[in-house]
Design a protein around this motif. Structure first.
Motif, PDB file in Angstrom:
ATOM      1  N   VAL A   1      12.974 -51.160 -12.584  1.00 45.53           N
ATOM      2  CA  VAL A   1      14.004 -51.609 -11.650  1.00 45.53           C
ATOM      3  C   VAL A   1      13.601 -51.211 -10.236  1.00 45.53           C
ATOM      4  CG1 VAL A   1      15.916 -51.521 -13.305  1.00 45.53           C
ATOM      5  CG2 VAL A   1      15.409 -49.520 -11.935  1.00 45.53           C
ATOM      6  N   ARG A   2      14.028 -52.010  -9.284  1.00 50.88           N
ATOM      7  CA  ARG A   2      13.922 -51.683  -7.862  1.00 50.88           C
ATOM      8  C   ARG A   2      15.353 -51.424  -7.405  1.00 50.88           C
ATOM      9  NH1 ARG A   2       9.424 -51.716  -9.563  1.00 50.88           N
ATOM     10  NH2 ARG A   2       7.734 -53.119  -9.023  1.00 50.88           N
ATOM     11  N   SER A   3      15.539 -50.345  -6.639  1.00 50.13           N
ATOM     12  CA  SER A   3      16.917 -49.998  -6.287  1.00 50.13           C
ATOM     13  C   SER A   3      17.036 -49.543  -4.839  1.00 50.13           C
ATOM     14  CB  SER A   3      17.436 -48.903  -7.218  1.00 50.13           C
ATOM     15  OG  SER A   3      16.704 -47.701  -7.044  1.00 50.13           O
ATOM     16  N   HIS A   4      18.274 -49.634  -4.342  1.00 50.13           N
ATOM     17  CA  HIS A   4      18.623 -49.094  -3.030  1.00 50.13           C
ATOM     18  C   HIS A   4      18.851 -47.595  -3.200  1.00 50.13           C
ATOM     19  CE1 HIS A   4      19.245 -53.108  -1.377  1.00 50.13           C
ATOM     20  NE2 HIS A   4      19.948 -53.401  -2.461  1.00 50.13           N
ATOM     21  N   GLY A   5      18.548 -46.830  -2.166  1.00 53.71           N
ATOM     22  CA  GLY A   5      18.774 -45.391  -2.219  1.00 53.71           C
ATOM     23  C   GLY A   5      20.205 -45.027  -1.849  1.00 53.71           C
ATOM     24  N   SER A   6      20.649 -43.877  -2.336  1.00 55.39           N
ATOM     25  CA  SER A   6      21.954 -43.309  -1.989  1.00 55.39           C
ATOM     26  C   SER A   6      21.736 -41.902  -1.463  1.00 55.39           C
ATOM     27  CB  SER A   6      22.871 -43.254  -3.216  1.00 55.39           C
ATOM     28  OG  SER A   6      23.206 -44.541  -3.648  1.00 55.39           O
ATOM     29  N   ASP A   7      22.691 -41.420  -0.678  1.00 53.58           N
ATOM     30  CA  ASP A   7      22.548 -40.093  -0.082  1.00 53.58           C
ATOM     31  C   ASP A   7      22.724 -38.968  -1.093  1.00 53.58           C
ATOM     32  OD1 ASP A   7      22.028 -41.139   2.444  1.00 53.58           O
ATOM     33  OD2 ASP A   7      24.159 -41.258   2.939  1.00 53.58           O
ATOM     34  N   THR A   8      23.539 -39.200  -2.113  1.00 52.62           N
ATOM     35  CA  THR A   8      23.775 -38.161  -3.120  1.00 52.62           C
ATOM     36  C   THR A   8      23.670 -38.774  -4.517  1.00 52.62           C
ATOM     37  OG1 THR A   8      26.154 -38.533  -3.263  1.00 52.62           O
ATOM     38  CG2 THR A   8      25.399 -36.986  -1.566  1.00 52.62           C
ATOM     39  N   PRO A   9      23.376 -37.947  -5.521  1.00 51.31           N
ATOM     40  CA  PRO A   9      23.317 -38.474  -6.891  1.00 51.31           C
ATOM     41  C   PRO A   9      24.649 -39.055  -7.351  1.00 51.31           C
ATOM     42  CG  PRO A   9      22.360 -36.272  -6.799  1.00 51.31           C
ATOM     43  CD  PRO A   9      22.965 -36.552  -5.466  1.00 51.31           C
ATOM     44  N   GLU A  10      25.748 -38.521  -6.863  1.00 48.11           N
ATOM     45  CA  GLU A  10      27.074 -38.995  -7.271  1.00 48.11           C
ATOM     46  C   GLU A  10      27.354 -40.417  -6.796  1.00 48.11           C
ATOM     47  OE1 GLU A  10      26.641 -34.831  -7.494  1.00 48.11           O
ATOM     48  OE2 GLU A  10      26.617 -35.984  -5.629  1.00 48.11           O
ATOM     49  N   GLU A  11      26.690 -40.838  -5.730  1.00 49.48           N
ATOM     50  CA  GLU A  11      26.898 -42.186  -5.192  1.00 49.48           C
ATOM     51  C   GLU A  11      26.097 -43.260  -5.933  1.00 49.48           C
ATOM     52  OE1 GLU A  11      27.766 -41.285  -0.494  1.00 49.48           O
ATOM     53  OE2 GLU A  11      25.680 -41.403  -1.158  1.00 49.48           O
ATOM     54  N   VAL A  12      25.165 -42.849  -6.769  1.00 49.93           N
ATOM     55  CA  VAL A  12      24.315 -43.811  -7.468  1.00 49.93           C
ATOM     56  C   VAL A  12      25.082 -44.461  -8.613  1.00 49.93           C
ATOM     57  CG1 VAL A  12      22.215 -44.114  -8.837  1.00 49.93           C
ATOM     58  CG2 VAL A  12      22.218 -42.548  -6.886  1.00 49.93           C
ATOM     59  N   ASN A  13      25.026 -45.790  -8.673  1.00 45.54           N
ATOM     60  CA  ASN A  13      25.603 -46.539  -9.788  1.00 45.54           C
ATOM     61  C   ASN A  13      24.792 -47.818  -9.970  1.00 45.54           C
ATOM     62  OD1 ASN A  13      26.735 -48.659  -8.103  1.00 45.54           O
ATOM     63  ND2 ASN A  13      28.275 -47.140  -7.483  1.00 45.54           N
ATOM     64  N   LEU A  14      25.224 -48.676 -10.869  1.00 42.84           N
ATOM     65  CA  LEU A  14      24.454 -49.877 -11.177  1.00 42.84           C
ATOM     66  C   LEU A  14      24.328 -50.846 -10.005  1.00 42.84           C
ATOM     67  CD1 LEU A  14      25.648 -50.583 -14.830  1.00 42.84           C
ATOM     68  CD2 LEU A  14      23.538 -49.475 -14.059  1.00 42.84           C
ATOM     69  N   THR A  15      25.234 -50.743  -9.011  1.00 47.70           N
ATOM     70  CA  THR A  15      25.113 -51.638  -7.858  1.00 47.70           C
ATOM     71  C   THR A  15      23.911 -51.270  -6.980  1.00 47.70           C
ATOM     72  OG1 THR A  15      26.630 -50.317  -6.498  1.00 47.70           O
ATOM     73  CG2 THR A  15      27.596 -52.102  -7.821  1.00 47.70           C
ATOM     74  N   ASN A  16      23.297 -50.108  -7.216  1.00 44.74           N
ATOM     75  CA  ASN A  16      22.088 -49.740  -6.490  1.00 44.74           C
ATOM     76  C   ASN A  16      20.895 -50.616  -6.898  1.00 44.74           C
ATOM     77  OD1 ASN A  16      23.772 -47.194  -6.374  1.00 44.74           O
ATOM     78  ND2 ASN A  16      22.058 -46.581  -5.083  1.00 44.74           N
ATOM     79  N   ILE A  17      20.963 -51.222  -8.076  1.00 49.82           N
ATOM     80  CA  ILE A  17      19.839 -52.010  -8.565  1.00 49.82           C
ATOM     81  C   ILE A  17      19.701 -53.287  -7.741  1.00 49.82           C
ATOM     82  CG2 ILE A  17      18.906 -53.304 -10.519  1.00 49.82           C
ATOM     83  CD1 ILE A  17      20.351 -51.301 -12.352  1.00 49.82           C
ATOM     84  N   LYS A  18      18.512 -53.467  -7.127  1.00 52.49           N
ATOM     85  CA  LYS A  18      18.217 -54.695  -6.380  1.00 52.49           C
ATOM     86  C   LYS A  18      17.727 -55.780  -7.319  1.00 52.49           C
ATOM     87  CE  LYS A  18      15.397 -52.787  -3.314  1.00 52.49           C
ATOM     88  NZ  LYS A  18      14.474 -52.647  -2.180  1.00 52.49           N
ATOM     89  N   ASN A  19      16.784 -55.422  -8.199  1.00 53.46           N
ATOM     90  CA  ASN A  19      16.285 -56.393  -9.173  1.00 53.46           C
ATOM     91  C   ASN A  19      15.582 -55.680 -10.315  1.00 53.46           C
ATOM     92  OD1 ASN A  19      14.067 -55.715  -7.559  1.00 53.46           O
ATOM     93  ND2 ASN A  19      13.084 -57.670  -7.849  1.00 53.46           N
ATOM     94  N   VAL A  20      15.468 -56.399 -11.409  1.00 55.15           N
ATOM     95  CA  VAL A  20      14.788 -55.908 -12.596  1.00 55.15           C
ATOM     96  C   VAL A  20      13.436 -56.613 -12.670  1.00 55.15           C
ATOM     97  CG1 VAL A  20      14.908 -55.716 -15.116  1.00 55.15           C
ATOM     98  CG2 VAL A  20      17.001 -55.553 -13.755  1.00 55.15           C
ATOM     99  N   VAL A  21      12.396 -55.852 -12.990  1.00 53.26           N
ATOM    100  CA  VAL A  21      11.050 -56.404 -13.031  1.00 53.26           C
ATOM    101  C   VAL A  21      10.395 -56.064 -14.363  1.00 53.26           C
ATOM    102  CG1 VAL A  21      10.736 -56.311 -10.521  1.00 53.26           C
ATOM    103  CG2 VAL A  21      10.055 -54.366 -11.926  1.00 53.26           C
ATOM    104  N   LEU A  22       9.352 -56.799 -14.678  1.00 52.34           N
ATOM    105  CA  LEU A  22       8.545 -56.496 -15.843  1.00 52.34           C
ATOM    106  C   LEU A  22       7.226 -55.937 -15.335  1.00 52.34           C
ATOM    107  CD1 LEU A  22       8.218 -56.561 -18.913  1.00 52.34           C
ATOM    108  CD2 LEU A  22       7.252 -58.843 -18.669  1.00 52.34           C
ATOM    109  N   ASN A  23       6.984 -54.663 -15.598  1.00 53.90           N
ATOM    110  CA  ASN A  23       5.753 -54.022 -15.176  1.00 53.90           C
ATOM    111  C   ASN A  23       4.674 -54.242 -16.231  1.00 53.90           C
ATOM    112  OD1 ASN A  23       6.877 -52.866 -12.811  1.00 53.90           O
ATOM    113  ND2 ASN A  23       7.786 -51.258 -14.030  1.00 53.90           N
ATOM    114  N   TYR A  24       3.503 -54.613 -15.768  1.00 55.59           N
ATOM    115  CA  TYR A  24       2.361 -54.838 -16.646  1.00 55.59           C
ATOM    116  C   TYR A  24       1.228 -53.926 -16.219  1.00 55.59           C
ATOM    117  CZ  TYR A  24      -1.874 -57.054 -18.418  1.00 55.59           C
ATOM    118  OH  TYR A  24      -3.086 -57.288 -19.013  1.00 55.59           O
ATOM    119  N   ARG A  25       0.663 -53.228 -17.179  1.00 58.11           N
ATOM    120  CA  ARG A  25      -0.503 -52.392 -16.940  1.00 58.11           C
ATOM    121  C   ARG A  25      -1.629 -52.911 -17.838  1.00 58.11           C
ATOM    122  NH1 ARG A  25       3.747 -49.206 -17.131  1.00 58.11           N
ATOM    123  NH2 ARG A  25       3.404 -48.444 -19.231  1.00 58.11           N
TER     124      ARG A  25
END
Length: 131
Positions: A85-109
């Motif tokens: 996932v790519r996400s927006h940052g929050s100032d505190t851990p308590e502020e983090v929720n699912l709306t922080n997610i910008k997009n979901v990606v498939l990582n390939y190695r």
């Protein structure tokens, strides 16, 4: 096997006042879907095309299921796939929720075998003169 490239001009998005620079970009020459893969595999084995397609469809279904459970899907010489996932940052851990997610990606190695093959591919720029 040869990968065609073309030359494209691009502006620097960080500074649009700068002159364009020129880059190479791989040229798409078509698509290969599951049906084509099933056809190719069936011509290289004793397995019939519909059976190959059934296995490939089951593979896709099960890969999505495994990724959905948070597992890394390891495919040997092909490499590994994992959900990220790519996400927006929050100032505190308590502020983090699912709306922080910008997009979901498939990582390939890619595996080391794939990495080595990529290094040995032939490339040519469309319209360029060969020495």
């Amino acid at each position: 096997m040869n990968v065609s490239l073309r030359i494209i001009p691009r502006k620097d998005p960080r500074d649009l006042t700068q002159p364009e620079r020129f880059y190479v970009k791989a040229v798409k020459t078509g698509n290969c879907n599951l049906e084509r893969l099933a056809y190719l595999i069936s011509n290289q084995s004793t397995v019939r095309e519909p059976d190959c397609l059934a296995v490939l469809n089951a593979f896709v279904h099960n890969m999505l299921d495994e990724l959905g459970q948070g597992r890394v899907v390891e495919l040997g010489d092909l490499g590994n796939f994992q959900v990220g996932v790519r996400s927006h940052g929050s100032d505190t851990p308590e502020e983090v929720n699912l709306t922080n997610i910008k997009n979901v990606v498939l990582n390939y190695r890619p595996s080391s075998k794939i990495k080595k093959r990529l290094k040995t591919m032939n490339f040519s720029i469309q319209g360029a003169q060969t020495p």
